[in-house]
Design a protein around this motif. Structure first.
Motif, PDB file in Angstrom:
ATOM      1  N   UNK A 209      -0.874   5.930  -6.691  1.00 37.08           N
ATOM      2  CA  UNK A 209      -1.772   4.783  -6.853  1.00 37.08           C
ATOM      3  C   UNK A 209      -3.103   5.140  -6.196  1.00 37.08           C
ATOM      4  N   UNK A 210      -4.182   5.115  -6.986  1.00 35.63           N
ATOM      5  CA  UNK A 210      -5.510   5.447  -6.450  1.00 35.63           C
ATOM      6  C   UNK A 210      -6.339   4.175  -6.408  1.00 35.63           C
ATOM      7  N   UNK A 282       3.041   6.855  -3.399  1.00 37.74           N
ATOM      8  CA  UNK A 282       2.046   7.037  -2.346  1.00 37.74           C
ATOM      9  C   UNK A 282       0.740   6.417  -2.819  1.00 37.74           C
ATOM     10  N   UNK A 283      -0.109   6.045  -1.848  1.00 37.62           N
ATOM     11  CA  UNK A 283      -1.404   5.483  -2.211  1.00 37.62           C
ATOM     12  C   UNK A 283      -2.504   6.407  -1.718  1.00 37.62           C
ATOM     13  N   UNK A 284      -3.462   6.669  -2.590  1.00 35.36           N
ATOM     14  CA  UNK A 284      -4.664   7.416  -2.211  1.00 35.36           C
ATOM     15  C   UNK A 284      -5.776   6.380  -2.107  1.00 35.36           C
ATOM     16  N   UNK A 292      -4.908  -0.349   4.033  1.00 38.37           N
ATOM     17  CA  UNK A 292      -4.025   0.355   4.975  1.00 38.37           C
ATOM     18  C   UNK A 292      -2.940  -0.596   5.490  1.00 38.37           C
ATOM     19  N   UNK A 293      -3.335  -1.792   5.912  1.00 35.96           N
ATOM     20  CA  UNK A 293      -2.352  -2.724   6.485  1.00 35.96           C
ATOM     21  C   UNK A 293      -1.326  -3.134   5.441  1.00 35.96           C
ATOM     22  N   UNK A 294      -1.774  -3.314   4.201  1.00 35.45           N
ATOM     23  CA  UNK A 294      -0.846  -3.680   3.123  1.00 35.45           C
ATOM     24  C   UNK A 294       0.136  -2.545   2.846  1.00 35.45           C
ATOM     25  N   UNK A 295      -0.393  -1.316   2.782  1.00 38.67           N
ATOM     26  CA  UNK A 295       0.463  -0.158   2.496  1.00 38.67           C
ATOM     27  C   UNK A 295       1.492   0.041   3.612  1.00 38.67           C
ATOM     28  N   UNK A 296       1.081  -0.188   4.864  1.00 38.15           N
ATOM     29  CA  UNK A 296       2.034  -0.034   5.978  1.00 38.15           C
ATOM     30  C   UNK A 296       3.204  -0.999   5.797  1.00 38.15           C
ATOM     31  N   UNK A 301       3.379   5.706   1.976  1.00 37.36           N
ATOM     32  CA  UNK A 301       2.581   6.758   2.611  1.00 37.36           C
ATOM     33  C   UNK A 301       1.130   6.723   2.116  1.00 37.36           C
ATOM     34  N   UNK A 302       0.199   7.038   3.025  1.00 34.68           N
ATOM     35  CA  UNK A 302      -1.228   6.838   2.740  1.00 34.68           C
ATOM     36  C   UNK A 302      -1.956   8.176   2.789  1.00 34.68           C
TER      37      UNK A 302
END
Ligand code: UDP
Length: 380
Positions: A209-210, A282-284, A292-296, A301-302
């Motif tokens: 996911x970009x 993973x998110x780029x 970042x907070x949402x992905x955590x 992985x970021x």
């Protein structure tokens, strides 16, 4: 709040959601106070923010760093007070709030003074939406409550003179729609297939996911091209790519016209980011604090591709040093790193996902709403 990027609106919405859950009688009015109630040229910042950072990166960096001093912020407050005071006072008087909450760095010192003058007795709180590199514009010693996302931000608040008993380290408010249980079982191991099916993506191909904030900033095309080429080289079915362009319509049009060689989905501003994150491996992203907070929370992985100078600088070591991801600013190296993580049998993704979950603060919005309601209950 103000729509400079997408993070302030997201934080405001998460708080509004949490208020509604904690107190069904609470009414929340969310206002873009820069766009509608600030003097020219500040009222155009929602349009100029992306081009300014894109073309004038050094200027933004210089402005952020040079203004980073308490006496400088105080001088700016004195400059803006006479031009901003009347419109802000009119806004606050028209809404008659019981509580005012700021989620934007440019809406603290002057608005707090205006609230004190126009609405005596009404508490004013700031919810900081930068994770680590917190500019003093966020930090008013006179604020009634200051909620910060990290211990590092808390230390900056104390050094700015905010009394300890008014500082809460709560995390960054994120909507409850971002949940580690999105795939139905709340399990530690996330099964992304149902998420990919829901979005009409190939269910069996790993998804990169970009995203690049609400504005689709930075060299998104270069990164997308490098990712697609590297994934393609990895074999016919090595992966797929989803590119979320946010409000950057030109970028979206450009990417939609391109030929990729692997399955690629291009979207504009999406309202269902939790679903995209649930489908991804993973998110780029640039180092936006909201993403970042949402992905955590989602255990995603970021891979950080860049950062806005100033406010996002500290977010890079925050992610990397805590083991939740990596930073690669060069598109080809970034793509190689993504391909390496996706290699079958590589435990890196699972390890970073576990660290991400450990660092996440999924209850921040609820905790902040409770603290704010308690503040309201204790005010005269
Ligand atoms: N976002 C969204 N839809 C999009 C792009 C972004 O809802 O198409 C949200 C994203 O989930 C996050 C925010 O916009 O909540 C971006 O915030 P961040 O702090 O990452 O970056 P900013 O845009 O504020 O620079």
């Amino acid at each position: 709040m103000a729509d400079t990027g997408g993070g302030h609106r997201s934080a405001g919405q998460a708080l509004a959601e949490a208020f509604a859950e904690e107190d069904p009688l609470a009414q929340v009015v969310m206002v873009d106070a820069l766009r509608h109630h600030a003097p020219f040229p500040v009222n155009h910042i929602h349009r100029t923010y992306r081009p300014l950072i894109h073309h004038g990166r050094w200027l933004w960096s210089a402005a952020w760093h040079l203004s980073r001093g308490y006496s400088r912020v105080e001088r700016m407050r004195r400059v803006f007070w006479p031009v901003a005071r009347r419109r802000l006072a009119a806004l606050y008087r028209s809404q008659e709030p019981d509580l005012v909450v700021s989620v934007h760095p440019l809406l603290n010192h002057v608005p707090l003074d205006v609230v004190r003058q126009a609405l005596p007795g009404v508490p004013f709180a700031t919810v900081v939406t930068d994770l680590v590199s917190v500019h003093p514009a966020w930090l008013c010693p006179d604020v009634d409550l200051l909620c910060v996302p990290t211990e590092a931000a808390g230390r900056l608040a104390l050094s700015a003179g905010v009394p300890r008993e008014r500082v809460r380290v709560s995390g960054l408010p994120v909507s409850r729609k971002f949940s580690p249980a999105m795939n139905g079982n709340g399990a530690e191991i996330t099964d992304n297939q149902p998420g990919r099916r829901r979005l009409g993506l190939h269910p069996d191909l790993p998804l990169v996911l970009l995203v690049s904030g609400g504005e689709g900033m930075g060299p998104v095309s270069d990164i997308a091209r490098a990712l697609a080429q590297t994934i393609q080289r990895g074999g016919h079915s090595a992966g797929q790519l989803a590119i979320i362009c946010g409000r950057n319509h030109a970028l979206q049009r450009r990417l939609e016209a391109m030929h990729w060689g692997i399955p690629v989905r291009v979207a504009g501003f999406v309202e269902n980011m939790p679903e995209w994150m649930a489908a991804a491996d993973l998110v780029v992203t640039k180092a936006g604090p909201g993403t970042i907070s949402e992905a955590l929370i989602m255990g995603l992985p970021i891979l950080l591709s860049g950062f806005i100078p100033g406010q996002e600088e500290g977010n890079v070591p925050y992610v990397v040093d805590n083991g939740a991801g990596a930073y690669e600013s060069q598109p080809e190296r970034l793509a190689a790193r993504a391909a390496e993580w996706l290699r079958p049998g590589n435990p890196a993704l699972a390890q970073m996902a576990a660290r991400a979950r450990a660092l996440a603060k999924p209850n921040a919005a609820r905790d902040i709403a409770r603290d704010l309601l308690a503040l309201l209950a204790s005010s005269p």
